[in-house]
Scaffold this active site. Structure first.
Site, PDB file in Angstrom:
ATOM      1  N   GLY A 139       0.565  -1.256   0.002  1.00  0.00           N
ATOM      2  CA  GLY A 139      -0.186   0.031   0.099  1.00  0.00           C
ATOM      3  C   GLY A 139       0.915   1.258  -0.034  1.00  0.00           C
ATOM      4  CG  ASP A 140       0.373   3.977   2.287  1.00  0.00           C
ATOM      5  OD1 ASP A 140      -0.834   4.315   1.988  1.00  0.00           O
ATOM      6  OD2 ASP A 140       0.969   3.578   3.525  1.00  0.00           O
ATOM      7  N   GLY A 153       1.546   5.491  -4.240  1.00  0.00           N
ATOM      8  CA  GLY A 153       1.234   6.652  -4.669  1.00  0.00           C
ATOM      9  C   GLY A 153       0.411   6.465  -5.916  1.00  0.00           C
ATOM     10  CE  LYS A 154      -3.092   1.995  -3.751  1.00  0.00           C
ATOM     11  NZ  LYS A 154      -1.948   2.012  -2.764  1.00  0.00           N
ATOM     12  N   GLY A 155      -2.939   7.152  -5.724  1.00  0.00           N
ATOM     13  CA  GLY A 155      -3.840   8.388  -5.653  1.00  0.00           C
ATOM     14  C   GLY A 155      -3.013   9.142  -6.881  1.00  0.00           C
ATOM     15  CB  ALA A 182      -7.992   3.602   0.539  1.00  0.00           C
ATOM     16  N   GLY A 183      -6.026   5.766   2.017  1.00  0.00           N
ATOM     17  CA  GLY A 183      -5.478   6.962   2.019  1.00  0.00           C
ATOM     18  C   GLY A 183      -4.667   7.531   0.670  1.00  0.00           C
ATOM     19  CG  HIS A 184      -5.969   6.527  -2.828  1.00  0.00           C
ATOM     20  ND1 HIS A 184      -6.565   5.675  -3.368  1.00  0.00           N
ATOM     21  CD2 HIS A 184      -5.149   5.412  -1.957  1.00  0.00           C
ATOM     22  CE1 HIS A 184      -6.633   4.609  -3.217  1.00  0.00           C
ATOM     23  NE2 HIS A 184      -5.680   4.455  -2.163  1.00  0.00           N
ATOM     24  CD  GLN A 233      -6.957  -1.404   1.164  1.00  0.00           C
ATOM     25  OE1 GLN A 233      -7.657  -2.031   0.181  1.00  0.00           O
ATOM     26  NE2 GLN A 233      -7.089  -0.291   1.859  1.00  0.00           N
ATOM     27  N   GLY A 270      -1.475   8.692  10.211  1.00  0.00           N
ATOM     28  CA  GLY A 270      -0.586   9.596  10.636  1.00  0.00           C
ATOM     29  C   GLY A 270       0.568   8.827  11.001  1.00  0.00           C
ATOM     30  CG  LEU A 307      14.112   7.213  -8.849  1.00  0.00           C
ATOM     31  CD1 LEU A 307      14.592   5.890  -8.575  1.00  0.00           C
ATOM     32  CD2 LEU A 307      14.393   7.232 -10.524  1.00  0.00           C
ATOM     33  CB  SER A 362       6.210   9.471  -9.787  1.00  0.00           C
ATOM     34  OG  SER A 362       5.794  10.603  -8.868  1.00  0.00           O
ATOM     35  N   GLY A 409       8.390  13.422  -7.671  1.00  0.00           N
ATOM     36  CA  GLY A 409       7.941  14.370  -6.692  1.00  0.00           C
ATOM     37  C   GLY A 409       6.414  14.244  -6.493  1.00  0.00           C
TER      38      GLY A 409
HETATM   39  P1  GDP Z   1      -1.620   5.919  -2.283  1.00  0.00           P
HETATM   40  O1  GDP Z   1      -2.206   5.273  -0.933  1.00  0.00           O
HETATM   41  O2  GDP Z   1      -0.944   4.570  -2.891  1.00  0.00           O
HETATM   42  O3  GDP Z   1      -2.518   6.647  -2.999  1.00  0.00           O
HETATM   43  O4  GDP Z   1      -0.365   6.665  -1.609  1.00  0.00           O
HETATM   44  P2  GDP Z   1      -0.361   7.571  -0.349  1.00  0.00           P
HETATM   45  O5  GDP Z   1      -1.046   8.833  -0.896  1.00  0.00           O
HETATM   46  O6  GDP Z   1      -0.772   7.187   0.685  1.00  0.00           O
HETATM   47  O7  GDP Z   1       1.292   7.789  -0.044  1.00  0.00           O
HETATM   48  C1  GDP Z   1       2.035   8.203  -1.151  1.00  0.00           C
HETATM   49  C2  GDP Z   1       2.667   9.424  -0.645  1.00  0.00           C
HETATM   50  O8  GDP Z   1       3.847  10.107  -1.486  1.00  0.00           O
HETATM   51  C3  GDP Z   1       1.768  10.803  -0.678  1.00  0.00           C
HETATM   52  O9  GDP Z   1       2.066  11.696   0.321  1.00  0.00           O
HETATM   53  C4  GDP Z   1       2.231  11.493  -2.154  1.00  0.00           C
HETATM   54  O10 GDP Z   1       1.955  12.660  -2.173  1.00  0.00           O
HETATM   55  C5  GDP Z   1       3.648  11.253  -2.194  1.00  0.00           C
HETATM   56  N1  GDP Z   1       4.293  10.995  -3.660  1.00  0.00           N
HETATM   57  C6  GDP Z   1       3.593  10.249  -4.524  1.00  0.00           C
HETATM   58  N2  GDP Z   1       4.587  10.357  -5.690  1.00  0.00           N
HETATM   59  C7  GDP Z   1       5.675  10.656  -5.335  1.00  0.00           C
HETATM   60  C8  GDP Z   1       7.035  11.131  -5.744  1.00  0.00           C
HETATM   61  O11 GDP Z   1       7.321  10.570  -6.784  1.00  0.00           O
HETATM   62  N3  GDP Z   1       8.204  11.541  -4.954  1.00  0.00           N
HETATM   63  C9  GDP Z   1       7.802  12.114  -3.688  1.00  0.00           C
HETATM   64  N4  GDP Z   1       8.659  12.614  -2.977  1.00  0.00           N
HETATM   65  N5  GDP Z   1       6.536  12.027  -3.147  1.00  0.00           N
HETATM   66  C10 GDP Z   1       5.395  11.285  -3.727  1.00  0.00           C
HETATM   67  P1  IMO Z   2      -3.836   2.723   0.458  1.00  0.00           P
HETATM   68  O1  IMO Z   2      -4.877   2.474  -0.479  1.00  0.00           O
HETATM   69  C1  IMO Z   2      -1.359   1.119   3.612  1.00  0.00           C
HETATM   70  C2  IMO Z   2      -2.944  -2.082   6.308  1.00  0.00           C
HETATM   71  C3  IMO Z   2      -3.010  -1.659   7.765  1.00  0.00           C
HETATM   72  C4  IMO Z   2      -2.849  -3.045   8.575  1.00  0.00           C
HETATM   73  C5  IMO Z   2      -3.761  -4.059   7.626  1.00  0.00           C
HETATM   74  C6  IMO Z   2      -5.137  -4.314   7.935  1.00  0.00           C
HETATM   75  O2  IMO Z   2      -3.715   4.133   0.933  1.00  0.00           O
HETATM   76  O3  IMO Z   2      -2.589   2.235  -0.041  1.00  0.00           O
HETATM   77  P2  IMO Z   2      -7.201  -2.616   7.937  1.00  0.00           P
HETATM   78  O4  IMO Z   2      -7.634  -1.427   8.266  1.00  0.00           O
HETATM   79  O5  IMO Z   2      -7.510  -2.718   6.319  1.00  0.00           O
HETATM   80  O6  IMO Z   2      -7.919  -4.013   8.577  1.00  0.00           O
HETATM   81  O7  IMO Z   2      -5.665  -2.903   8.295  1.00  0.00           O
HETATM   82  O8  IMO Z   2      -3.614  -3.241   6.192  1.00  0.00           O
HETATM   83  N1  IMO Z   2      -3.579  -1.125   5.193  1.00  0.00           N
HETATM   84  C7  IMO Z   2      -2.924  -0.200   4.488  1.00  0.00           C
HETATM   85  N2  IMO Z   2      -1.596   0.039   4.390  1.00  0.00           N
HETATM   86  N3  IMO Z   2      -2.123   1.749   2.846  1.00  0.00           N
HETATM   87  C8  IMO Z   2      -3.480   1.213   2.645  1.00  0.00           C
HETATM   88  O9  IMO Z   2      -4.203   1.738   1.809  1.00  0.00           O
HETATM   89  C9  IMO Z   2      -3.917   0.227   3.740  1.00  0.00           C
HETATM   90  N4  IMO Z   2      -4.980  -0.164   3.666  1.00  0.00           N
HETATM   91  C10 IMO Z   2      -4.961  -1.041   4.995  1.00  0.00           C
HETATM   92  O10 IMO Z   2      -1.908  -0.700   8.021  1.00  0.00           O
HETATM   93  O11 IMO Z   2      -1.553  -3.208   8.385  1.00  0.00           O
HETATM   94 MG    MG Z   3      -2.468   5.635   1.066  1.00  0.00          MG
END
Ligand code: GDP
Ligand code: IMO
Ligand code: MG
Length: 441
Positions: A12-13, A15-17, A39-41, A221, A299, A329, A409, A411
């Site tokens: 997860g996280d 940078g899908k959003g 999810a937090g995008h 995720q 957070g 990168l 990406s 930044g």
């Molecule tokens: P998602 O859940 O897959 O959408 O990703 P998140 O939003 O939870 O986490 C990705 C974080 O990286 C966010 O704070 C984005 O603003 C940041 N981000 C995405 N692409 C880049 C990148 O290429 N460089 C940097 N420095 N930050 C990025």
């Molecule tokens: P995005 O879409 C990162 C993780 C939680 C925990 C496990 C189970 O932003 O990439 P849950 O609340 O789903 O029962 O938690 O999954 N988790 C994530 N980690 N990004 C996410 O979503 C996540 N959604 C759930 O931290 O380890």
């Molecule tokens: Mg996220």
């Protein structure tokens, strides 16, 4: 009927959003198919940060419809707040958002139980958004679905049965169970607020695809958090991989013609569970601070480590990823020499594939070392402008994983993206309508 799915290939996280936001101008519809407000995008537009938890990340592009499929678990409190925010930004025209009438509803006691249960040394480290308990109710056939929120008697009846299941669990923790009357009234009111947007999204999407509309599915995720394919039990409770788009949105799997996998240039994980390449040292700390690795939903500081190509290759295979997007990168600039995990060692043997289920906590990464680079990448206008060491790093990843990296990406901002193109480009128009069948022919 071209459909493209964007999925996370790690924990997860990735940078899908950001990537879905950038691809949305090429799409007519953007769809979430699973998960919920776990999810937090994050999108960064002209320096302003926007985080979506339920509404698809295409929401900032006014011409595109946003669909929340029935595979999702929806917390109406969060959803109403996100819709109100869209309205405040003048993004909420009639018919822009479609919410599945069949999606399951996250209730206050789902959040409560999620928090109460997820304690101690075996904690999953969930997001405490009620995701697990809500999917449990779905599988137990005790869930509340979105359309239930529109019918008073039906809602009360189903809530009563649902509360009977959870009351003893909550009492075991010495907490008070939410009370039926107040909850029913609150959820009826939330249902009223959502009612203009509720409908049969599966039917709507099938028709849109038949009409040739371009549909972009937004995964939540990442593959290693998938309930079947991930590091169970340290996973989320839903199917997060590309095939989940078909089941979670109600469209034919044959319509999905391309899967784009998003990976970070390194690895992060938030919550408990195996993480073979985790760095518990100064380098892990450097990645966290350079990458601002703190959860968009909770957070929490994210655990950081080297890029794990065994996990990435697995994610590419199980999703059918044909092209990778690499994010962050830029974060590796100036960090010194780098490593890539190309295989695992488990019980004295080299593993190029994921280990047996009991092996996840035991595997040791086998690394290749790479020279780092100090130049910032933000100003690079194409891949050729990257330092040679960065190009070698990317080339080795492509080689080990067996998949091209088409977009990089560098930044958080929309503009800091190289190689982005129309994700629907070159996709054949498939006719997947069933052919008429006759015994005579
Ligand atoms: P998602 O859940 O897959 O959408 O990703 P998140 O939003 O939870 O986490 C990705 C974080 O990286 C966010 O704070 C984005 O603003 C940041 N981000 C995405 N692409 C880049 C990148 O290429 N460089 C940097 N420095 N930050 C990025
Ligand atoms: P995005 O879409 C990162 C993780 C939680 C925990 C496990 C189970 O932003 O990439 P849950 O609340 O789903 O029962 O938690 O999954 N988790 C994530 N980690 N990004 C996410 O979503 C996540 N959604 C759930 O931290 O380890
Ligand atoms: Mg996220």
């Amino acid at each position: 009927m071209p459909a493209v799915v964007v999925v996370g290939t790690q924990w997860g996280d990735e940078g899908k959003g950001k990537i879905v936001d950038l691809m949305t101008p090429f799409a007519d519809v953007v769809v979430r198919y699973g998960g919920g407000a776990n999810a937090g995008h994050t999108l960064v537009v002209d320096g302003h940060r926007v985080v979506f938890h339920l509404i698809p990340s295409g929401a900032l592009h006014k011409q595109t419809r946003c669909v929340l499929g029935h595979g999702m678990v929806l917390d109406p409190e969060v959803l109403v707040a996100e819709l109100e925010e869209m309205e405040a930004r003048q993004l909420l025209a009639e018919g822009r958002v479609l919410i599945s009438d069949r999606a399951h509803v996250v209730l206050p006691h789902h959040r409560l139980v999620d928090r109460l249960r997820d304690q101690g040394s075996k904690a999953i480290g969930t997001t405490h958004r009620g995701i697990g308990p809500c999917y449990e109710d779905k599988a137990a056939r005790l869930g509340i679905r979105v359309f239930d929120l529109l019918h008073r008697e039906r809602l009360r009846e189903r809530l009563q049965a649902n509360l009977e299941r959870w009351r003893p669990v909550i009492a075991h923790f010495g907490e008070a169970c939410p009370e039926l009357d107040a909850m029913a009234e609150r959820y009826l009111a939330l249902g009223q607020k959502l009612s203009p947007w509720i409908g049969d999204t599966g039917h709507w999407l099938r028709r849109a695809l038949d009409q040739g509309q371009r549909v972009l599915f937004e995964g939540a995720q990442g593959a290693m958090l998938d309930v079947d394919l991930g590091t169970y039990p340290y996973v989320t409770s839903s199917c997060v991989v590309a095939s989940g788009a078909s089941a979670g949105a109600g469209v034919s799997p044959l319509g999905i013609q391309r899967v784009v996998g998003v990976t970070k240039a390194y690895t992060t994980r938030v919550g408990g569970g195996p993480f073979p390449t985790e760095l518990d040292d100064a380098m892990g700390e450097k990645l966290r601070s350079a990458g601002k690795e703190f959860g968009a939903t909770t957070g929490r500081p994210r655990r950081c480590g080297w890029l794990d190509l065994v996990a990435l290759r697995f994610a590419v295979q199980v999703n059918g990823v044909s092209e990778l997007v690499m994010t962050k990168l830029d974060v590796l600039s100036g960090l010194g020499d780098l490593r890539l995990c190309v295989a695992y060692e488990y019980e004295g043997q080299r593993y190029e594939e994921v280990p047996p289920p009991e092996g996840w906590g035991e595997v040791k990464p086998i690394y290749e070392d790479f020279e780092g680079w100090s130049e910032p990448l933000e100003g690079c206008s194409d891949f050729a402008a990257f330092p040679a060491a960065a190009r070698r790093y990317l080339a080795r990843i492509e080689e080990v994983v067996g998949c091209p990296i088409r977009v990089v990406s560098v930044g958080a901002d929309r503009r800091a993206t190289l190689g982005l193109r129309d994700p629907f480009d070159g996709l054949p128009k498939l006719d997947v309508k069933p052919k008429a069948f006759s015994f005579k022919s």
